[in-house]
Design a protein around this motif. Structure first.
Motif, PDB file in Angstrom:
ATOM      1  N   THR A   1      -9.058 -17.318  47.104  1.00  0.00           N
ATOM      2  CA  THR A   1     -10.140 -18.231  47.483  1.00  0.00           C
ATOM      3  C   THR A   1      -9.894 -18.827  48.857  1.00  0.00           C
ATOM      4  O   THR A   1     -10.816 -18.964  49.667  1.00  0.00           O
ATOM      5  CB  THR A   1     -10.259 -19.365  46.441  1.00  0.00           C
ATOM      6  OG1 THR A   1     -10.497 -18.795  45.149  1.00  0.00           O
ATOM      7  CG2 THR A   1     -11.410 -20.302  46.795  1.00  0.00           C
TER       8      THR A   1
ATOM      9  N   ARG B   1     -16.012 -12.725  40.985  1.00  0.00           N
ATOM     10  CA  ARG B   1     -16.302 -13.481  42.207  1.00  0.00           C
ATOM     11  C   ARG B   1     -16.953 -12.624  43.288  1.00  0.00           C
ATOM     12  O   ARG B   1     -17.419 -13.150  44.292  1.00  0.00           O
ATOM     13  CB  ARG B   1     -15.020 -14.090  42.771  1.00  0.00           C
ATOM     14  CG  ARG B   1     -14.411 -15.172  41.899  1.00  0.00           C
ATOM     15  CD  ARG B   1     -13.009 -15.522  42.353  1.00  0.00           C
ATOM     16  NE  ARG B   1     -12.528 -16.717  41.682  1.00  0.00           N
ATOM     17  CZ  ARG B   1     -12.564 -17.940  42.195  1.00  0.00           C
ATOM     18  NH1 ARG B   1     -13.044 -18.127  43.412  1.00  0.00           N
ATOM     19  NH2 ARG B   1     -12.133 -18.978  41.526  1.00  0.00           N
ATOM     20  N   ILE B   2     -16.955 -11.313  43.119  1.00  0.00           N
ATOM     21  CA  ILE B   2     -17.445 -10.410  44.156  1.00  0.00           C
ATOM     22  C   ILE B   2     -18.943 -10.164  43.980  1.00  0.00           C
ATOM     23  O   ILE B   2     -19.409  -9.830  42.890  1.00  0.00           O
ATOM     24  CB  ILE B   2     -16.679  -9.070  44.112  1.00  0.00           C
ATOM     25  CG1 ILE B   2     -15.196  -9.307  44.391  1.00  0.00           C
ATOM     26  CG2 ILE B   2     -17.248  -8.086  45.129  1.00  0.00           C
ATOM     27  CD1 ILE B   2     -14.347  -8.064  44.252  1.00  0.00           C
ATOM     28  N   LYS B   3     -19.705 -10.321  45.057  1.00  0.00           N
ATOM     29  CA  LYS B   3     -21.163 -10.138  45.002  1.00  0.00           C
ATOM     30  C   LYS B   3     -21.571  -8.684  45.186  1.00  0.00           C
ATOM     31  O   LYS B   3     -22.541  -8.226  44.604  1.00  0.00           O
ATOM     32  CB  LYS B   3     -21.832 -11.010  46.062  1.00  0.00           C
ATOM     33  CG  LYS B   3     -21.647 -12.510  45.815  1.00  0.00           C
ATOM     34  CD  LYS B   3     -22.338 -13.337  46.884  1.00  0.00           C
ATOM     35  CE  LYS B   3     -22.156 -14.831  46.623  1.00  0.00           C
ATOM     36  NZ  LYS B   3     -22.828 -15.656  47.661  1.00  0.00           N
ATOM     37  N   ASP B   4     -20.829  -7.960  46.032  1.00  0.00           N
ATOM     38  CA  ASP B   4     -21.172  -6.564  46.288  1.00  0.00           C
ATOM     39  C   ASP B   4     -20.995  -5.737  45.014  1.00  0.00           C
ATOM     40  O   ASP B   4     -19.883  -5.662  44.474  1.00  0.00           O
ATOM     41  CB  ASP B   4     -20.275  -6.010  47.396  1.00  0.00           C
ATOM     42  CG  ASP B   4     -20.651  -4.592  47.792  1.00  0.00           C
ATOM     43  OD1 ASP B   4     -20.300  -3.665  47.059  1.00  0.00           O
ATOM     44  OD2 ASP B   4     -21.291  -4.430  48.850  1.00  0.00           O
ATOM     45  N   PRO B   5     -22.065  -5.097  44.504  1.00  0.00           N
ATOM     46  CA  PRO B   5     -21.990  -4.352  43.234  1.00  0.00           C
ATOM     47  C   PRO B   5     -20.967  -3.225  43.253  1.00  0.00           C
ATOM     48  O   PRO B   5     -20.258  -3.004  42.264  1.00  0.00           O
ATOM     49  CB  PRO B   5     -23.415  -3.789  43.077  1.00  0.00           C
ATOM     50  CG  PRO B   5     -24.269  -4.668  43.906  1.00  0.00           C
ATOM     51  CD  PRO B   5     -23.424  -5.080  45.070  1.00  0.00           C
TER      52      PRO B   5
ATOM     53  N   LYS C   1     -17.494  -4.740  43.105  1.00  0.00           N
ATOM     54  CA  LYS C   1     -17.310  -5.310  41.770  1.00  0.00           C
ATOM     55  C   LYS C   1     -16.961  -4.210  40.770  1.00  0.00           C
ATOM     56  O   LYS C   1     -16.052  -4.364  39.948  1.00  0.00           O
ATOM     57  CB  LYS C   1     -18.582  -6.035  41.316  1.00  0.00           C
ATOM     58  CG  LYS C   1     -18.467  -6.682  39.938  1.00  0.00           C
ATOM     59  CD  LYS C   1     -19.801  -7.250  39.507  1.00  0.00           C
ATOM     60  CE  LYS C   1     -20.160  -8.495  40.266  1.00  0.00           C
ATOM     61  NZ  LYS C   1     -19.314  -9.655  39.850  1.00  0.00           N
TER      62      LYS C   1
END
Length: 292
Positions: free
Chosen positions: A81, A34-38, A41
């Motif tokens: 969430t 769910r995490i966008k930051d590489p 993540k």
């Protein structure tokens, strides 16, 4: 070392820790997805991999294959969430702290636990370093809006209840009072932040005003639904206590605050003001002899 050579308490603890490790492995991997930051993540994926390694190490001792508790995992994902990544990370941290203590207790019997203790302590540091969530940067503004609305409106509704004794009239008066106060509070927060040289004055004002309006709506709702003003007041005060409980639980987890102290303090002030305002309503009604 085989599990048969351990005491019954150590066996139970090992199986519990094994369950926690597989749960954590699955949970961290789901959060990572769910995490966008590489960078973040990768941290969660690495921690998830470590937890699986810990699970397999313990499994080599217990000889038991344990399945993850998916209901518990899905519940945690839902909490993350709703309440945000920071809240979830702090809950993880609490679990990691328990795991560290558990491994230290078992360390005398299982030498390989030393490496697992190091891993768990590293997890804490990595996860805490990730925390940077906007809503927590403005927690002071949210507290200001919530606290002010709870104190002012519970007091006002208590006073209106005895003075008016009409649920719809109380709701209307409370709504006007609440909206006006929220605009005033948001404006004050904006000016205060600007005066202090903050570049985020508008956001601070929006968080304060939104928290105030949200609280006003929840407190007014019982008077719109129920016809008996006194029952409505009782429900509104119950809602106020629930808001105080939930918000302080969230803050105590996310910001490491003392939950009990903050909850008791906030609830005492809100209910105390409501009680005093109710008495004022009685006195004013009796003194002026006004019936509405």
């Amino acid at each position: 070392m085989e599990i048969s050579n351990l005491g019954s308490d150590s066996k139970k603890q090992l199986l519990k820790d094994q369950q926690d490790e597989i749960n954590a492995h699955v949970l961290y991997s789901k959060v990572a997805a769910r995490i966008k930051d590489p960078k973040n993540k990768d941290v969660f994926l690495a921690v998830s991999k470590d937890e699986l390694s810990h699970y397999n190490r313990i499994k080599s001792i217990t000889g038991v294959d344990i399945k993850p508790q998916m209901f518990k995992i899905h519940w945690m994902v839902l909490l993350i969430t709703i309440f945000g990544l920071t809240f979830g990370i702090k809950l993880f941290e609490k679990g990691e702290s328990k795991a560290i203590q558990s491994y230290k207790d078992l360390d005398a019997n299982l030498a390989f636990m030393d490496d697992m203790i190091v891993d768990e302590e590293r997890h804490e540091e990595e996860l805490i370093a990730m925390i940077d969530e906007e809503r927590l940067n403005y927690v002071g503004s949210i507290v200001l809006g919530l606290n002010d609305a709870l104190v002012e409106l519970t007091g006002a509704l208590a006073g209106y209840t005895f003075a008016f004794q009409n649920a719809k009239l109380i709701a209307l008066t409370g709504l006007i009072t609440g909206i006006s106060a929220s605009l005033s509070m948001a404006a004050s927060e904006y000016l205060s932040t600007r005066q202090e040289g903050g570049d985020d004055a508008l956001k601070s004002a929006l968080y304060t005003g939104s928290a105030y309006v949200f609280t006003v709506f929840l407190l007014i709702l019982p008077f719109l639904i129920l016809s008996n003003p006194f029952i409505s007041l009782l429900v509104a005060l119950t809602v106020a206590v629930m808001i105080i409980f939930l918000f302080n639980y969230y803050i105590s987890v996310a910001k490491d605050y003392n939950f009990k102290k903050r909850f008791v303090e906030m609830a005492t002030i809100s209910l105390g003001v409501a009680g005093i305002s109710f008495l004022v309503g009685i006195i004013v009604k009796q003194f002026f002899g006004i019936d509405i």
